[in-house]
Write an enzyme that holds these catalytic residues in place. Sequence first.
Site, PDB file in Angstrom:
ATOM      1  N   SER A 295       0.575  -1.481   0.010  1.00  0.00           N
ATOM      2  CA  SER A 295      -0.270   0.199   0.328  1.00  0.00           C
ATOM      3  C   SER A 295       0.879   1.321  -0.095  1.00  0.00           C
ATOM      4  O   SER A 295       2.317   1.307   0.682  1.00  0.00           O
ATOM      5  CB  SER A 295      -0.616  -0.285   1.244  1.00  0.00           C
ATOM      6  OG  SER A 295      -0.284   0.341   2.568  1.00  0.00           O
ATOM      7  N   ASP A 296       0.514   2.227  -0.067  1.00  0.00           N
ATOM      8  CA  ASP A 296       1.172   3.308  -0.234  1.00  0.00           C
ATOM      9  C   ASP A 296       0.680   3.556   1.339  1.00  0.00           C
ATOM     10  O   ASP A 296       0.064   3.619   1.799  1.00  0.00           O
ATOM     11  CB  ASP A 296       0.512   4.617  -1.363  1.00  0.00           C
ATOM     12  CG  ASP A 296       1.260   6.118  -1.252  1.00  0.00           C
ATOM     13  OD1 ASP A 296       2.099   6.108  -0.258  1.00  0.00           O
ATOM     14  OD2 ASP A 296       1.318   6.468  -2.406  1.00  0.00           O
ATOM     15  N   TRP A 297       1.065   5.146   1.664  1.00  0.00           N
ATOM     16  CA  TRP A 297       1.270   5.196   2.805  1.00  0.00           C
ATOM     17  C   TRP A 297       0.422   5.401   4.264  1.00  0.00           C
ATOM     18  O   TRP A 297      -0.551   6.492   3.481  1.00  0.00           O
ATOM     19  CB  TRP A 297       2.388   6.132   3.573  1.00  0.00           C
ATOM     20  CG  TRP A 297       4.074   5.306   3.765  1.00  0.00           C
ATOM     21  CD1 TRP A 297       4.864   5.432   4.666  1.00  0.00           C
ATOM     22  CD2 TRP A 297       4.664   4.442   2.516  1.00  0.00           C
ATOM     23  NE1 TRP A 297       6.201   4.364   4.432  1.00  0.00           N
ATOM     24  CE2 TRP A 297       5.648   3.690   3.360  1.00  0.00           C
ATOM     25  CE3 TRP A 297       3.884   3.905   1.842  1.00  0.00           C
ATOM     26  CZ2 TRP A 297       6.794   2.373   2.917  1.00  0.00           C
ATOM     27  CZ3 TRP A 297       5.011   2.322   1.335  1.00  0.00           C
ATOM     28  CH2 TRP A 297       6.500   2.271   2.141  1.00  0.00           C
ATOM     29  N   GLN A 298      -0.100   5.193   4.309  1.00  0.00           N
ATOM     30  CA  GLN A 298      -1.951   4.709   4.425  1.00  0.00           C
ATOM     31  C   GLN A 298      -2.849   4.562   3.893  1.00  0.00           C
ATOM     32  O   GLN A 298      -4.149   5.338   3.997  1.00  0.00           O
ATOM     33  CB  GLN A 298      -2.073   6.406   5.296  1.00  0.00           C
ATOM     34  CG  GLN A 298      -0.717   6.475   6.394  1.00  0.00           C
ATOM     35  CD  GLN A 298      -1.401   7.882   7.415  1.00  0.00           C
ATOM     36  OE1 GLN A 298      -2.068   8.588   8.606  1.00  0.00           O
ATOM     37  NE2 GLN A 298      -1.028   8.851   6.787  1.00  0.00           N
ATOM     38  N   ALA A 299      -2.025   4.578   2.933  1.00  0.00           N
ATOM     39  CA  ALA A 299      -3.776   4.270   1.587  1.00  0.00           C
ATOM     40  C   ALA A 299      -4.341   2.670   2.510  1.00  0.00           C
ATOM     41  O   ALA A 299      -5.466   2.375   1.333  1.00  0.00           O
ATOM     42  CB  ALA A 299      -2.585   3.912   0.751  1.00  0.00           C
TER      43      ALA A 299
END
Length: 881
Positions: A295-299
């Site tokens: 995941s992208d960071w916090q996605a």
Amino acid sequence: MKLHVLVVVVAAWATRAFASRLQGRQYNSGTWGSNGTLAYSPPFYPSPWMTSTGEWADVYAQAKDFVSQLTLLEKVNITTGVGWASERCVGNVGSVPRLGLRSLCLQDSPVGIRFTDYNSVFSSGQTVAATFDRNLMYARGYAMGKEMKDKGITVQLGPVAGPIGRAPAGGRNWEGFSPDPYLTGIGMAESIKGIQDAGVIACAKHFVANEQERFRQAPEANGYGFNISESLSSNVDDVTMHELYMWPFADAVKAGVGSIMCSYNQINNSYGCQNSKMLNNLLKNELGFQGFVMSDWQAQHTGVASAAAGLDMTMPGDTSFNTGVSYWGANLTLAVLNGTVSAARLDDMVMRIMTPYFYVGLTLDEPEINFSSWTLDTIGPLHASVGANIQEVNYHVDVRRDHNVLIRNIGARATVLLKNSNNTLPLESPKFVAVIGEDAGPNPLGPNSCPDRGCDKGTLASGWGSGSSDFPFLVTPDSALQAQALADNTRYESILDNYATSKITSLVSQANATAIVFVNADSGEGYLNVDGNEGDRNNLTLWHSGDELIMNVSALCPNTIVVIHSTGPTLVGGWYDSPNVTAILWAGLPGEESGNSITDVLYGKVNPAARTPFTWASTRASYGADVLYEPNNGNAAPQDDFTEGVFIDYRALDRTNTTPIYEFGFGLSYTTFSYSNLVITSTGAGNYNPTTGFTQPAPTFGDHSTNLASYQFPNSKFPYIKEYIYPYLNSTDAETASMDPNYGETVEQFLPPNALSTNPQPLLAAGGAPGGNPALWDVMYTVTATITNTGDRNGEEVPQLYVSLGGPNDPLVMLRGFERLSIDAGGSATFTASLLRRDISNWDTVQQNWVITNYPKTVYVGSSSRKLLLSGTLDGIIIRH
Ligand SMILES: *[C@@H]1O[C@H](CO)[C@@H](O)[C@H](O)[C@H]1NC(C)=O
Ligand SMILES: *[C@@H]1O[C@H](CO)[C@@H](O)[C@H](O)[C@H]1NC(C)=O
Ligand SMILES: *[C@@H]1O[C@H](CO)[C@@H](O)[C@H](O)[C@H]1NC(C)=O
Ligand SMILES: *[C@@H]1O[C@H](CO)[C@@H](O)[C@H](O)[C@H]1NC(C)=O
Ligand SMILES: *[C@@H]1O[C@H](CO)[C@@H](O)[C@H](O)[C@H]1NC(C)=O
Ligand SMILES: *[C@@H]1O[C@H](CO)[C@@H](O)[C@H](O)[C@H]1NC(C)=O
Ligand SMILES: *[C@@H]1O[C@H](CO)[C@@H](O)[C@H](O)[C@H]1NC(C)=O
Ligand SMILES: *[C@@H]1O[C@H](CO)[C@@H](O)[C@H](O)[C@H]1NC(C)=O
Ligand SMILES: *[C@@H]1O[C@H](CO)[C@@H](O)[C@H](O)[C@H]1NC(C)=O
Ligand SMILES: *[C@@H]1O[C@H](CO)[C@@H](O)[C@H](O)[C@H]1NC(C)=O
């Protein structure tokens, strides 16, 4: 409005109810109603498990051997980040101390190592794209990979194909390569091969249609005063997805990329990191991607649903930064135990992580990470999130080697000469050089004074955000040009203040002045706001009154040379055709050797041959697509309809017959070239056969106890770190351990059909191997032409191959080949390009496969997208399937 909300929420989960309700709706419809019928992303389950085919077969066996030894907790550890700033890298997963596997270290950025020292800063992706030189793209990737490797990094978070550059103002376009998918695909493949040959895993990001910063994350948008509850949805039809946005990711997969990062945005109203259509169907099944999706960071927005939809690793692991809780970690342990995530799915996640790990040559005995992202001090906290475990965290290892030589070379070879009247350039010991503009000089507070380069002060050599890194030095144009002037005994004066109008006026109106005006336009990532630009640019004009500066100088000085550092095109219509503007160069974002690179070009040590990797249109509207600046769906997800389809950048201008100022692929040299003797040879490649058959059933590796008592924190002495994400449970009661008030919804309520299936699955016609159906990569035609250097200087030339697929919905022409040739004065060389089956195919939404249409196909070879000097047709020699 109510219906909108319902559709958004439910489609994000892609449940059975909606699958059947929307059965008749075409994913490929191309346009969507705006009155209640939002774009929709259909479900696709189960998540494909990896196979042992191809180049990865040997390491698959090695990974299988390793993964088979792991406990459930160890497996969960490898999939789950330990939380933001809990360890040294921007992302770390848990370790497996029992078997010697230390935490994988995931680190920005696509231009070099972020958050450390004694690293190099390379040119942007967009800048290296302008070289049109595969070798330089590879060399840059390899050099970055070497530096990463030496700091203990496991995964480099790059290269970038999303954004591709749909909107010229898109904030992060410079991190990627070009709005042309073919050029971006080559940039991706070469960068990935370079990075992975150096021994670290590359990460192709951000998958997919991540084309603007604004509204990419609801909380970030809230911070800017936009009251939206969900991230923007990029609404993309099936053809456009295949022929444009997914295209470079196919190259990435074909090149063996080990990881792919899913994006913040939604795609057709389903979040990028839980979108089963995109991850399960298109990426893992059709493109045959065998590595892991992080995941992208916090996605990540859900636990079980994201696992079912194909996510393999959560980053940075906590639900949002420093909450101390995770959608995975303990929740993933529980989900496997309660059967909402199959053991096979978890095993597949770990196999997908460990196979590329071994593939790039990483071992179970990797040296320690020798830097900390969170401090440059030698001594600091190992767990910076909570300031714990103060120790030596930075060894200040100098990993740069002589990479400055390569960076200087790329900077020069990427500089596009857009105008050069009367052979103004190259300069030869000019009498008097007047350098004008803040962009020629240093940031008085130092090149790294603005965190993540979140300001535009001094010369622009990088955009801002997580895609940047700290400079070990930054050679300014002013210092390099002055050194050259001293060597030549040239009179040299510089004024590095754009607003020092009277001083500038008196300097540049003096006799014999060669004025070199440096200007820029910046952009970056959405969490930083620079001069009101919240990532994306607000306009396409130059910053710091650059256009006025050029006009003021050129009104007085008949020999005004303009150098632009920018993150994309700017509107140059106000001054480019002034006879006093004798030369214009686009130098992109060259990285640490900026001044030396531009000096090499201005003085002819490097004869320019770069080509602009995007169009310079005379108006912003001509680009046909733009950033969505205002929410358009109430408080719900803004809807960004990509109604222009595949027609972005030059394809948009070609479609509307709009003349650009400088077309895609254009760039001058100090010499001249002629093109002749086009030869198109059919290779007699075989037919295109749809892939058929079924997969094996999902394998599982190892067994696990179902007793919750086996998964508790090891013991009271366990060095528990606050905010750290662990795989362990805090209670033998599942609901208590999950800390989730909604714990225990039944599988039927929770998961779409087939999400848990481990049965053999049908293969897709367009799939079958990494990169898709292998026959898509067959060479169908070889195209050659003779290129002759007709001038009196040795030089380089970039002949480009374009095709017209001939259909009513096809772009006029599309780039499908290029080669950078070095040709001595008077000499000739042969340009050679291979046309692959995919290069002449269209995506057929009914067959769900690539087809070569019956429309007449034309091949062009030229020096730009509008200088199509030679042409031939493929009629009669097409092999149809
Ligand atoms: C709403 O959408 C439907 C289906 O696309 C269309 O038939 C209808 O005309 C639309 N109504 C309005 C008011 O736009
Ligand atoms: C999980 O990773 C953490 C952090 O590296 C480590 O302390 C712990 O021992 C690991 N757990 C297992 C079961 O390996
Ligand atoms: C945002 O919109 C929602 C729904 O209309 C509303 O309830 C809420 O008060 C708004 N918040 C702000 C900060 O305006
Ligand atoms: C499990 O996930 C839920 C959200 O789905 C979250 O609220 C909870 O805190 C998580 N639990 C743990 C132990 O991380
Ligand atoms: C460039 O050449 C043109 C004609 O070829 C001439 O009109 C013009 O004055 C020249 N400009 C300079 C700066 O020498
Ligand atoms: C310098 O300027 C003067 C005055 O315009 C002119 O006569 C002379 O030729 C110029 N010399 C050079 C080297 O350009
Ligand atoms: C465009 O944006 C830049 C950067 O914020 C600003 O300096 C410039 O004044 C703007 N241009 C126009 C025409 O508003
Ligand atoms: C070009 O420069 C000369 C001064 O040498 C000036 O007189 C003339 O107006 C300028 N032309 C333009 C188009 O700015
Ligand atoms: C789990 O237990 C530890 C102590 O062993 C405690 O510090 C921590 O807050 C608990 N975590 C959760 C998510 O409840
Ligand atoms: C299974 O565990 C997951 C993760 O904690 C939780 O979200 C889900 O509600 C649980 N489902 C059942 C049926 O227990």
